[in-house]
Design a protein around this motif. Structure first.
Motif, PDB file in Angstrom:
ATOM      1  N   GLU A   1     -10.893  -0.669   4.970  1.00 53.00           N
ATOM      2  CA  GLU A   1      -9.822  -0.827   5.684  1.00 53.00           C
ATOM      3  C   GLU A   1      -9.032   0.325   6.440  1.00 53.00           C
ATOM      4  O   GLU A   1      -8.034   0.144   7.204  1.00 53.00           O
TER       5      GLU A   1
ATOM      6  N   LEU B   1      -5.196   0.358  15.372  1.00 52.36           N
ATOM      7  CA  LEU B   1      -5.449  -0.566  14.369  1.00 52.36           C
ATOM      8  C   LEU B   1      -6.070  -1.857  14.711  1.00 52.36           C
ATOM      9  O   LEU B   1      -5.557  -2.544  15.543  1.00 52.36           O
TER      10      LEU B   1
ATOM     11  N   PRO C   1      -7.334  -5.740  13.238  1.00 52.49           N
ATOM     12  CA  PRO C   1      -6.579  -6.612  12.135  1.00 52.49           C
ATOM     13  C   PRO C   1      -7.106  -6.351  11.034  1.00 52.49           C
ATOM     14  O   PRO C   1      -8.325  -6.197  10.632  1.00 52.49           O
ATOM     15  N   GLY C   2      -6.399  -6.048   9.871  1.00 55.66           N
ATOM     16  CA  GLY C   2      -6.773  -5.950   8.392  1.00 55.66           C
ATOM     17  C   GLY C   2      -6.847  -4.414   8.404  1.00 55.66           C
ATOM     18  O   GLY C   2      -6.991  -4.083   7.159  1.00 55.66           O
ATOM     19  N   GLN C   3      -6.764  -3.752   9.248  1.00 52.94           N
ATOM     20  CA  GLN C   3      -6.868  -2.119   9.181  1.00 52.94           C
ATOM     21  C   GLN C   3      -5.444  -1.628   8.917  1.00 52.94           C
ATOM     22  O   GLN C   3      -4.619  -1.956   9.290  1.00 52.94           O
ATOM     23  N   ILE C   4      -5.758  -0.459   8.302  1.00 54.40           N
ATOM     24  CA  ILE C   4      -4.522   0.653   8.055  1.00 54.40           C
ATOM     25  C   ILE C   4      -4.836   2.006   8.363  1.00 54.40           C
ATOM     26  O   ILE C   4      -6.066   2.079   8.402  1.00 54.40           O
TER      27      ILE C   4
END
Lengths: 407, 407
Positions: free
Chosen positions: A198, A206, A208-211
């Motif tokens: 992630e 970013l 989607p779903g990444q931090i």
């Protein structure tokens, strides 16, 4: 409810104990700040090195006053002034020598009368001195306003014990003792490896779903602040091979490997998968946050697997690793621990040590900052203390005393 | 009884106020530790950036359970698992998706059921998944075990104010927000100049009347620890010209000049003599130790003249300069201040703030370390706190609450 924090700290201590046996290194004082002394330091000289004056005044022999009584005074011939740094000539009978703060007491003198108690209450100028100046002084007790040689430190005394953290005062003391270098325990070198599919690369947008990875920055900064050398690497996948390769690489130049993430009970725990065949145990601590943990050795180097949530990862450092390093190596310093009243009521899970972020108020009470959630990094950044609610506590009222660690 | 400490701090604040107006510099996060943020920091994104799971579990639509009652359960078709970092496909009606901690909640889901509450209480393996696995889950409230987007930090919020000190948590927060650099106030550059004919050169044997300089090492280490750039110079004479030359030289590259020694009432006060024609005032503070002080500008650069005894010099930093820098610039942090009970009785001179060195005990009481003498560097090195007895206090009993600053 899982392994107790006290037991787990003992495991970390056993894992890291060999680090206390490393060969000391010698550092000049100006490069020793925050490190731990490797050996007891015995004073090579006394402090003060010689009897000296505590005040600007007149050095006298107290016996010259004869029998002292309330208000007794005597006139003295004024001798040559003694500035700090000078080797004074012996004091003659009936003489009083102007003496400056810190200046060496002349042979024959055993007391100082502050200049403001003299008549006249000032030092004679050069003309007066050459003209056989006299001064009237009130009787002085032997030793008054004299700092005796060795009254702070006696030569030979152990002034700092092995493991003492070298802060400004300790380094100042070493300098006062004439030292220019000290034997220290070499700073630890820690490799911090953030894991997780992630994690977006910093500076990239970013998906989607990444931090963004914060654990690398957070832990490395915490380690640097604690006087530890640290470097961050990120493995932005759940690929066990990629993580194993990075760990092997870091193991070549680190005293301790710390990963973040991949130690929980999910279906894609990269750290667990990568180290399934390594000498690493994955445990669950009776602590919130920071329950899932890994401990062992990787490529012969001590390994700790911290959880991936930023607050969990940071609490693992503060509550598990830092206290062990403080006790084992002397540096970093342990956090100051106090019992202080809570400003707010607190709920805590039974059987777990709950670690909450808090602020110390002007009224001496601690206020909780944010909830117990391990993702609350904004709240962490607003805190300056930790509140520790022990395993057997499930609720505390406002006003109840609680264990507080000041950050 | 002399100038009050509060008034003198105001004078220092006025002297140093222009330092808060310097042009900010931009630093990468890894070089910003301990510095102060130059501008308010508004969050460029929310934290968490998206709704995500707090647990390893099953993402569901709570409405799929229909009317909930105590113990109600329902069978779901198991959808494709969602690891952290993935962009999930929308959840179909009657589906439950295995979801890992931190993974993005799929569209259509509004709750997570922890895996240990499922029947069976584990994630299906690949074979089971391809074989249309089913799972029985207890009813879930909307939002349960979901970390909502923005529940820590909302995009646009000011998360750190101008002047905030950038410690590990603040830098971790900046990293989580995707920042790679921050505007900071440039670290101060302080020139520390020890003065006195009594100072032996370090590494040389002591002659009678000489001492080794500890103030340079002590102050520079204290400044470094506080995130300030500092360099020590010693003027080992009472020659005003020598001191003036060094001050002029240091003024070219320093934001602040600090001398130690030569500010008292003796007959050979080098600093006073050297700066007799400068824009510098010499005052006596109602403080013990650290009474004699100088303040002004030299060659256009702010100047502070600290007294020469090591404890006086260090107390001047801790009690006078550091609090002003903390308030004015945000870095270093102010010392934590508490009211704690004294382990010992204390005498204090009337009309003066007495600053004593102390240790915080395990019982939460503070013990005085050494006496009030300003030459007691060994005692200073054994202390971890300061006790401040205010001007109007002349004695305190053991057990009395007193102001404590933790070092």
């Amino acid at each position: 409810m899982g392994t107790s924090v006290a037991d787990y700290r003992r495991s970390i201590r056993a894992l890291l104990a060999p680090l206390a046996q490393r060969e000391p290194v010698v550092r000049p004082l100006e490069r020793a700040l925050g490190l731990a002394l490797a050996r007891d330091l015995a004073a090579p000289l006394s402090l003060p090195p010689f009897d000296n004056s505590q005040m600007d005044g007149f050095a006298v022999q107290s016996g010259d006053f004869g029998a002292r009584h309330e208000g007794s005074v005597r006139q003295f011939a004024v001798a040559k002034p003694i500035p700090a740094g000078a080797a004074p000539v012996p004091l003659g009978v009936g003489q009083a020598a102007p003496i400056m703060t810190g200046a060496m007491l002349p042979a024959g003198a055993d007391a100082v009368v502050p200049v403001e108690r003299a008549q006249p209450p000032r030092f004679p100028d050069a003309t007066e001195l050459s003209d056989h100046a006299r001064v009237v002084l009130p009787a002085a007790e032997p030793g008054s306003y004299v700092r005796r040689a060795g009254s702070d430190v006696a030569a030979g005394d152990v002034v700092l014990a092995a493991g003492a953290r070298l802060g400004p005062a300790q380094l100042g003391l070493a300098a006062a003792l004439g030292l220019t270098e000290v034997p220290v325990r070499a700073p630890l070198r820690v490799a911090v490896i953030s894991t997780g599919a992630e994690l977006a690369a910093s500076g990239q947008p970013l998906l989607p779903g990444q931090i963004y990875d914060s654990n690398g920055t957070l832990l490395v900064a915490a380690l640097h602040e604690a006087g530890i050398e640290a470097r961050a690497t990120a493995v932005r996948s759940d690929d066990p091979d990629a993580l194993r390769a990075v760990l092997a690489d870091c193991a070549e130049s680190a005293d301790l490997l710390v990963t973040t993430g991949g130690v929980s009970k999910g279906a894609f725990e990269a750290t667990k998968l990568a180290l399934a065949d390594a000498d690493v145990e994955f445990v669950h601590l009776a602590m919130q946050p920071g329950g899932p943990q890994g401990i062992g050795t990787v490529a012969g180097v001590p390994f700790l697997g911290f959880p991936g949530n930023p607050v969990s990862c940071w609490v693992s450092w503060e509550v598990l690793l830092r206290p062990v390093l403080a006790e084992l190596l002397g540096s970093p310093a342990a956090r100051p621990r106090l019992r202080l009243p809570l400003a707010d009521p607190l709920d805590s899970p039974s059987g777990k040590l709950q670690v909450r972020r808090a602020r110390l108020g002007d009224d001496g009470r601690v206020s909780l900052v944010g909830g117990p959630g391990s993702h609350l990094l904004g709240a962490l950044a607003a805190s300056d203390a930790l509140v520790l609610a022990p395993e057997d506590v499930t609720e505390l009222d406002a006003g109840a005393d609680v264990e507080v660690w000041l950050l």
